[in-house]
Design an enzyme around this catalytic site. Sequence first.
Site, mmCIF file in Angstrom:
data_model
loop_
_atom_site.group_PDB
_atom_site.id
_atom_site.type_symbol
_atom_site.label_atom_id
_atom_site.label_comp_id
_atom_site.label_asym_id
_atom_site.label_seq_id
_atom_site.Cartn_x
_atom_site.Cartn_y
_atom_site.Cartn_z
ATOM 1 N N CYS A 50 -23.099 5.413 -5.767
ATOM 2 C CA CYS A 50 -22.177 6.387 -5.177
ATOM 3 C C CYS A 50 -22.920 7.657 -4.753
ATOM 4 C CB CYS A 50 -21.069 6.745 -6.160
ATOM 5 S SG CYS A 50 -19.879 7.929 -5.477
ATOM 6 N N CYS A 71 -14.877 11.466 -3.691
ATOM 7 C CA CYS A 71 -15.038 10.159 -3.050
ATOM 8 C C CYS A 71 -15.086 10.307 -1.532
ATOM 9 C CB CYS A 71 -13.873 9.253 -3.461
ATOM 10 S SG CYS A 71 -13.863 7.642 -2.646
ATOM 11 N N CYS A 92 -22.207 -0.385 -8.838
ATOM 12 C CA CYS A 92 -21.219 0.363 -8.069
ATOM 13 C C CYS A 92 -21.219 1.842 -8.444
ATOM 14 C CB CYS A 92 -19.822 -0.233 -8.250
ATOM 15 S SG CYS A 92 -19.203 -0.243 -9.950
ATOM 16 N N ASP A 99 0.775 -1.239 0.000
ATOM 17 C CA ASP A 99 0.000 0.000 0.000
ATOM 18 C C ASP A 99 0.810 1.295 0.000
ATOM 19 O OD1 ASP A 99 -2.314 1.533 -0.035
ATOM 20 O OD2 ASP A 99 -2.450 1.583 2.131
#
Length: 357
Positions: free
Chosen positions: A204, A220, A200, A140
């Site tokens: 949102c 987001c 998806c 990550d």
Amino acid sequence: MEGKTKLVAALERKAAELGFSAVGIAPADAAPETGRRLRAWLDSGAHGEMIWMEETAQRRGSPAALWPEVRSIVSLGMSYAPAGDPLALADRPDVGRISVYAQGADYHDVVKKGLKALARWLIEEAGKEGTTADLKVFVDTAPVMEKPLAEAAGIGWQGKHTNLVSRRDGSWLFLGAIYTTLELQPGQPHEVRCGRCSRCLDICPTAAFPAPFQLDARRCISYLTIEHKGPIPEEFRAALGNRIYGCDDCLAVCPWNRFADTARAHRAFLPRAELAAPSLADLLKLDDASFRNVFAGSPIKRIGRNRMVRNAAIAAGNSGLHELAEPLRKLVADEDETVAEAARWALARLGEPWLAP
């Protein structure tokens, strides 16, 4: 090549022993379009305040740019498939919703521990064949494009929500990678299996997807509640609802999740009781010491007390619960102006005065 095939088969078995539910191998030159796509995304400004993405773009663009000696990428996934519905707390205004991935142990620590153990094993096994190997492990925080590499290695594909989707584990995989100088037999890239589905994209709350397979991080909720440091733009605050750390909406509605077996989920990621449905009233009272105590061992600790309380204040403003006015008033003069502004906004949204009547 036969020896390499046996090594790969043994690698897959060892990875499973160490808690990984998915493993695949890609050559170092896999996903050649990654660098160009990353550059276009950065040029559009969609990365927001994530300046490190810009600063590491050249190294992030390809494995060889990060480490010229790399020959193979071992891509690995560790499942955190939830047992319950990640959206179940949407109608609980008194609690904050924390993304499934952050309700248990810090995945950075758990995945890296598994990667290091697998890397040590791989060096030993290669040595038995008389081969010297160098390796590097990444989770990550390194400039590695884990999702395109995982797709190239056959673990899954990047869905329309831009996250990896697996036929076995749905949208619930933590990804890690081992870069190695070994020439390992690669798998086949995974084909995209989203079809006509747009669940998806449709769910949102902030319209963060300008098109399928594209994400504008600036819209987001995960970005806004985790990465964004200042005041959250008012246009998005109502859409946050009671989300205080991340957002699972686009992941939770993916039809491929029906194949995700919670029995394959790593036990370290089981939700901690205090993180499964934390009280907004309690979160609003956090100081630095209590924040560190509550979120010790969690990835949430990385955002610090101020961002968490900011998020909780906005959730309180969205709650309609007037009993939260009292802890909000105590934040109106908080030392952190972003927290104080969020508290004032929340009180105004609740129709409550800043001072106690």
